[in-house]
Design a protein around this motif. Sequence first.
Motif, PDB file in Angstrom:
ATOM      1  N   ASP A 181       2.385   5.153  -7.387  1.00  0.00           N
ATOM      2  CA  ASP A 181       1.768   5.176  -6.129  1.00  0.00           C
ATOM      3  C   ASP A 181       2.596   4.798  -4.645  1.00  0.00           C
ATOM      4  O   ASP A 181       2.115   3.816  -4.678  1.00  0.00           O
ATOM      5  N   TYR A 182       3.435   5.440  -4.457  1.00  0.00           N
ATOM      6  CA  TYR A 182       4.416   5.346  -3.581  1.00  0.00           C
ATOM      7  C   TYR A 182       3.661   5.232  -2.420  1.00  0.00           C
ATOM      8  O   TYR A 182       4.229   2.999  -1.738  1.00  0.00           O
ATOM      9  N   LEU A 183       2.757   5.086  -1.907  1.00  0.00           N
ATOM     10  CA  LEU A 183       2.400   4.859  -0.573  1.00  0.00           C
ATOM     11  C   LEU A 183       1.446   4.572  -0.728  1.00  0.00           C
ATOM     12  O   LEU A 183       1.080   3.872   0.468  1.00  0.00           O
ATOM     13  N   LYS A 241       2.039  10.920  -7.479  1.00  0.00           N
ATOM     14  CA  LYS A 241       2.729  10.387  -6.964  1.00  0.00           C
ATOM     15  C   LYS A 241       2.029  10.083  -5.172  1.00  0.00           C
ATOM     16  O   LYS A 241       1.106   8.829  -5.165  1.00  0.00           O
ATOM     17  N   ALA A 242       3.428  10.048  -4.060  1.00  0.00           N
ATOM     18  CA  ALA A 242       2.929   9.497  -3.165  1.00  0.00           C
ATOM     19  C   ALA A 242       1.722  10.176  -2.497  1.00  0.00           C
ATOM     20  O   ALA A 242       1.214   9.700  -1.991  1.00  0.00           O
ATOM     21  N   PHE A 243       1.415  11.082  -2.567  1.00  0.00           N
ATOM     22  CA  PHE A 243       0.176  12.013  -2.193  1.00  0.00           C
ATOM     23  C   PHE A 243      -0.895  10.650  -3.269  1.00  0.00           C
ATOM     24  O   PHE A 243      -2.326  12.068  -2.903  1.00  0.00           O
ATOM     25  N   ALA A 244      -1.387  10.400  -3.896  1.00  0.00           N
ATOM     26  CA  ALA A 244      -2.339   9.693  -4.789  1.00  0.00           C
ATOM     27  C   ALA A 244      -3.407  10.932  -4.994  1.00  0.00           C
ATOM     28  O   ALA A 244      -5.232  10.547  -5.162  1.00  0.00           O
ATOM     29  N   ALA A 297     -10.759  -0.918 -14.423  1.00  0.00           N
ATOM     30  CA  ALA A 297     -10.865  -0.881 -13.014  1.00  0.00           C
ATOM     31  C   ALA A 297     -10.854  -2.160 -12.446  1.00  0.00           C
ATOM     32  O   ALA A 297     -11.545  -3.168 -12.783  1.00  0.00           O
ATOM     33  N   GLY A 298     -10.692  -2.336 -11.378  1.00  0.00           N
ATOM     34  CA  GLY A 298     -10.487  -3.444 -10.929  1.00  0.00           C
ATOM     35  C   GLY A 298      -9.269  -5.007 -11.028  1.00  0.00           C
ATOM     36  O   GLY A 298      -9.112  -5.417 -11.368  1.00  0.00           O
ATOM     37  N   HIS A 357      -6.511   3.265  -3.391  1.00  0.00           N
ATOM     38  CA  HIS A 357      -7.418   3.456  -3.502  1.00  0.00           C
ATOM     39  C   HIS A 357      -7.641   3.238  -2.061  1.00  0.00           C
ATOM     40  O   HIS A 357      -8.589   2.661  -1.376  1.00  0.00           O
ATOM     41  N   HIS A 358      -7.292   3.442  -0.966  1.00  0.00           N
ATOM     42  CA  HIS A 358      -7.332   4.063   0.415  1.00  0.00           C
ATOM     43  C   HIS A 358      -8.785   4.685   0.916  1.00  0.00           C
ATOM     44  O   HIS A 358      -8.972   5.379  -0.230  1.00  0.00           O
TER      45      HIS A 358
END
Length: 385
Positions: free
Chosen positions: A42-44, A233-236, A31-32, A48-49
Amino acid sequence: MSSADPLSWLDRRAAERVDAGLRRELRPRAAGAASIDLASNDYLGLVHHPEVIDGAIDSVRRWGGGATGSRLVTGTTAEHELLETELAEFVGAEAGLVFASGYAANLGAVTALAGRGTLVVSDAGSHASLVDACRLSRARVEIAPHRDVAAVDRLLFSRTEERALVLTDSVFSADGDLAPLDELHRVTRANGAVLIVDEAHGLGVRGEGGRGLVHEHGLAGEPDLVITATLSKAFAAQGGVVLASERVRAHLIDSARTFIFDTGLAPAAVGAARAALGILRRDPGMAGRVLARAADLARIAGVPQPDSAVVSVVLGEAHIAYEAAQACIARGLSVGCFRPPSVPEGTSRLRLTARANLTETELAAIATILGEVLAEARGRRPVLA
């Protein structure tokens, strides 16, 4: 009867993979971890947002750690249906149905819409989940050469079956090239068939505000077109979805075995995906930033500018690609390494995936690391196109 070890063949197969440079290992990440990530999808850059994490936590607090059962029993929550409605509205489809994974969505859609008395035509570059769906479909399956619309047309026109499906990725995961969706849809419709498009690598990257390649080509909502996609993917998050007409959704609820007999998508994943979609809708420029960073990576790696987030750096033999990937990791850069059977023999490669939030500092470090690693790898063997 022999008393020999019935699984001794596994040891021989493992030794063969080692010799060919095809042995795979699980490498847990901490982690981290401080490495620069060009390996994930994780395209976008949303995994971790804070809003995505809060979305997952809020859903767990409301609904618990798991879905508790099949979606037809206890596994559907109000939030599942909100996610389906929001995703369908985003891509311009009539309805959506969420599955536990993108793999399950492809298996469920193809097997429920095919069956005996159906011809399935699949692109030679289709994802493994579509390949397995073909095998399970009980239909007659024909593999069309990669992006060859004329071949698809011939196979559809000459069929004896009443029903037919055409399967393709929108963005192909190994090379990052695009399907010719306009032409494919034209010949599919002309031959009375249905087009299924896997938008796993298209959503969040292609189209207006990341609505996908189907939307970009003006095909959203067409009744003879079915979209499948992943939320990982893009939606994490995690999970898959089929986006199509209401009658296709109803048929899948009744017939798709990976929907009927699988536990529903976990609440945390539903909440995270909804949050990620909300961020993208607020900031539609994220999709363009992914493509801009992909162009930067291609320039650094000395390969043609891509049409997607995928930057493929072909190095040839599996050993060379594997050792190059390990050299990147040792220098703090995480990259994908694609070897057979994921790609054809002699085309093993580093697969770099762009993120919308790559910084200038990270790009400078990437340029230094890749410059060193690729110079060494390319000096060992001519690069195969």
